[in-house]
Design a protein around this motif. Structure first.
Motif, mmCIF file in Angstrom:
data_model
loop_
_atom_site.group_PDB
_atom_site.id
_atom_site.type_symbol
_atom_site.label_atom_id
_atom_site.label_comp_id
_atom_site.label_asym_id
_atom_site.label_seq_id
_atom_site.Cartn_x
_atom_site.Cartn_y
_atom_site.Cartn_z
ATOM 1 N N SER A 78 7.571 2.833 -44.604
ATOM 2 C CA SER A 78 6.120 3.036 -44.676
ATOM 3 C C SER A 78 5.420 2.339 -43.522
ATOM 4 O O SER A 78 4.535 2.921 -42.873
ATOM 5 C CB SER A 78 5.587 2.509 -46.011
ATOM 6 O OG SER A 78 6.234 3.109 -47.109
ATOM 7 N N LEU A 79 5.813 1.104 -43.252
ATOM 8 C CA LEU A 79 5.195 0.348 -42.162
ATOM 9 C C LEU A 79 5.587 0.903 -40.799
ATOM 10 O O LEU A 79 4.747 1.008 -39.890
ATOM 11 C CB LEU A 79 5.599 -1.122 -42.261
ATOM 12 C CG LEU A 79 4.946 -1.920 -43.398
ATOM 13 C CD1 LEU A 79 5.625 -3.275 -43.559
ATOM 14 C CD2 LEU A 79 3.450 -2.095 -43.138
ATOM 15 N N LEU A 85 -0.149 4.667 -36.050
ATOM 16 C CA LEU A 85 -1.507 5.136 -36.392
ATOM 17 C C LEU A 85 -1.671 6.645 -36.252
ATOM 18 O O LEU A 85 -2.782 7.140 -36.050
ATOM 19 C CB LEU A 85 -2.560 4.423 -35.527
ATOM 20 C CG LEU A 85 -2.590 2.897 -35.633
ATOM 21 C CD1 LEU A 85 -3.678 2.338 -34.726
ATOM 22 C CD2 LEU A 85 -2.808 2.458 -37.064
ATOM 23 N N GLU A 86 -0.556 7.382 -36.359
ATOM 24 C CA GLU A 86 -0.667 8.850 -36.316
ATOM 25 C C GLU A 86 -1.507 9.349 -37.484
ATOM 26 O O GLU A 86 -2.215 10.347 -37.371
ATOM 27 C CB GLU A 86 0.732 9.473 -36.354
ATOM 28 C CG GLU A 86 0.712 11.002 -36.267
ATOM 29 C CD GLU A 86 2.111 11.591 -36.235
ATOM 30 O OE1 GLU A 86 2.248 12.794 -36.542
ATOM 31 O OE2 GLU A 86 3.061 10.863 -35.900
ATOM 32 N N GLY A 90 -6.097 4.339 -42.061
ATOM 33 C CA GLY A 90 -5.937 4.470 -43.504
ATOM 34 C C GLY A 90 -4.492 4.276 -43.939
ATOM 35 O O GLY A 90 -4.235 3.800 -45.047
ATOM 36 N N ALA A 91 -3.545 4.625 -43.050
ATOM 37 C CA ALA A 91 -2.132 4.473 -43.381
ATOM 38 C C ALA A 91 -1.770 2.996 -43.544
ATOM 39 O O ALA A 91 -1.060 2.617 -44.483
ATOM 40 C CB ALA A 91 -1.270 5.117 -42.297
ATOM 41 N N LEU A 92 -2.253 2.158 -42.638
ATOM 42 C CA LEU A 92 -1.983 0.726 -42.748
ATOM 43 C C LEU A 92 -2.672 0.135 -43.982
ATOM 44 O O LEU A 92 -2.132 -0.766 -44.634
ATOM 45 C CB LEU A 92 -2.455 0.002 -41.485
ATOM 46 C CG LEU A 92 -1.647 0.272 -40.210
ATOM 47 C CD1 LEU A 92 -2.270 -0.448 -39.025
ATOM 48 C CD2 LEU A 92 -0.192 -0.162 -40.396
ATOM 49 N N LEU A 295 1.782 6.704 -44.402
ATOM 50 C CA LEU A 295 1.160 6.934 -45.711
ATOM 51 C C LEU A 295 -0.187 7.621 -45.548
ATOM 52 O O LEU A 295 -1.051 7.153 -44.804
ATOM 53 C CB LEU A 295 0.975 5.606 -46.449
ATOM 54 C CG LEU A 295 2.248 4.905 -46.924
ATOM 55 C CD1 LEU A 295 1.895 3.659 -47.724
ATOM 56 C CD2 LEU A 295 3.102 5.846 -47.761
ATOM 57 N N GLY A 296 -0.346 8.738 -46.235
ATOM 58 C CA GLY A 296 -1.586 9.502 -46.170
ATOM 59 C C GLY A 296 -2.097 9.825 -47.556
ATOM 60 O O GLY A 296 -1.819 9.117 -48.532
#
Length: 410
Positions: A78-79, A85-86, A90-92, A295-296
């Protein structure tokens, strides 16, 4: 650390985890709630749950758990996939949320001892959600069953979708039935939970939740048949009632099951299959295949994926899929190896339900009710805490004075 010694605040922390997983997107509510406000409430609940768990467990005592360990390892892909940052910042943020969620589970694992304590927390938590749904239905039936969702029940006070409500109703119905069979709850209390939950489940027209409830209960009760007369009686009556219903109400059941959809729409799983095919056909780099794209919101090209395995593959790659499969297989394997018992039956129900739901619902790769269900199963399969130490300390021998020994000899 036994079930009788679990602090009541542990139940509050568990309920806060549940609040965090309710989500912030769904139907329009009677009083418009800004999404940012709902997100603040859900994230605040998660942070509060972690802080409360830390206060309750300041020495960081944890129980070994293969499930939570594998879930922790899921943070790695996940990290890695979110770092570029693709999927945006929000993913982070979602990675941080997942990390706090897992950290809270580790802290609460101190009280996982194979008892039914957390089952009662789970039922109370989701029953409270269903009470909120019912209140919205009473206040504004039109808002609770809008045409936008085909007249299916939604959350009118909190933005909940029909599948969410169906899931909560099915899970607490199954767990309450098992508690009733195990004589851990009286009939009046069981009826108060089961009957309204089944009514709400029917009003959501959620096929996945219904199938998960029926199949999960069949497997769970089947695991008790050899050791419980009540389970055998319930199983026999359930088979009889199901047979009669299938014969006498076949047309009505088919109409409810199709929800007015065409055969083509039904076979394509309400259009899900088209999204799945497009996701699998999309070109990916080797890194994206292994670690995903980050993660989206569990969507692809703006459309919901609605499949846990494909959502994990898209966001956490093949490594994520392997880890998710591993913790489900581990839980299932441990459940099969445990001797028949009510906690084992509850765990089998939860694992089966989540397994079935994973085909048409996303959530196994991120903080979600499905991970909370599996965490409950892990708590039920945990070995009971030892009541006594493994080794008994040696008791020093009392020294007998010489004059006393001489007297004993004489």
């Amino acid at each position: 650390m036994g079930g009788n010694h679990t602090p009541k605040a542990v139940g509050i922390a568990w309920a806060l985890l549940g609040l965090n997983t309710l989500g912030s997107a769904g139907a329009k509510t009677i009083i418009p709630l800004p999404r940012s406000l709902i997100q603040m409430a859900t994230m605040g609940a998660l942070v509060t749950a972690f802080a409360l768990a830390l206060v309750l467990n300041p020495r960081l005592r944890i129980r070994p758990s293969a499930f939570v360990l594998l879930l922790t390892l899921l943070l790695v892909p996940s990290l890695i996939s979110s770092a570029d940052l693709e999927s945006g910042f929000g993913a982070l943020f979602r990675c941080a949320r997942l990390a706090v969620f897992i950290g809270t589970l580790w802290l609460l694992s101190r009280w996982w001892d194979g008892s039914l304590t957390f089952v009662r927390y789970h039922i109370r938590m989701y029953f409270a959600v269903l009470v909120l749904v019912t209140a919205g239905l009473v206040i504004s039936p039109g808002a609770a069953m809008p045409e936008l969702y085909g007249g299916r029940l939604v959350g009118a006070l909190w933005p909940l979708t029909p599948p969410q409500i169906g899931q909560y109703a099915a899970v607490i119905t199954g767990l309450t039935v098992l508690l009733l069979l195990g004589r851990r709850i009286d009939r009046v209390s069981a009826v108060v939970v089961i009957v309204p939950s089944l009514v709400l489940l029917a009003m959501t027209h959620t096929r996945t939740a219904t199938a998960g409830l029926l199949i999960g209960l069949t497997l769970a009760i089947g695991s008790l048949v050899l050791t419980s007369a009540a389970a055998r009686r319930f199983f026999a009556w359930a088979v009889l009632v199901t047979t009669v219903a299938a014969v006498g109400f076949a047309s009505a059941l088919r109409t409810w099951f199709l929800r007015g959809q065409s055969q083509e729409n039904f076979t394509s799983l309400t259009g899900r299959a088209k999204v799945w095919d497009a996701l699998l056909a999309a070109p990916r780099t080797t890194t994206e295949k292994l670690f995903g794209v980050g993660l989206g919101d569990k969507s692809f090209d703006g459309l919901p994926i609605d499949n846990s395995w494909l959502a994990v593959y898209n966001e956490q790659g093949l490594i994520g899929v392997v880890l998710v499969a591993a913790f489900i297989i581990v839980l299932g394997g441990v459940a099969l190896l445990r001797p028949p018992s009510l906690p084992r039956a509850c765990a089998i129900f939860l694992i089966s339900y989540v397994g079935i739901s994973s085909y048409t619902e996303a959530g196994l790769g991120d903080a979600s009710p499905y991970l909370l269900h599996l965490a409950l199963a892990a708590s039920l399969l945990a070995a009971p805490a030892a009541a006594t130490p493994l080794t008994t300390p040696a008791v020093p021998r009392r020294r007998i004075p010489r004059w006393a020994r001489d007297r004993e000899v004489t």
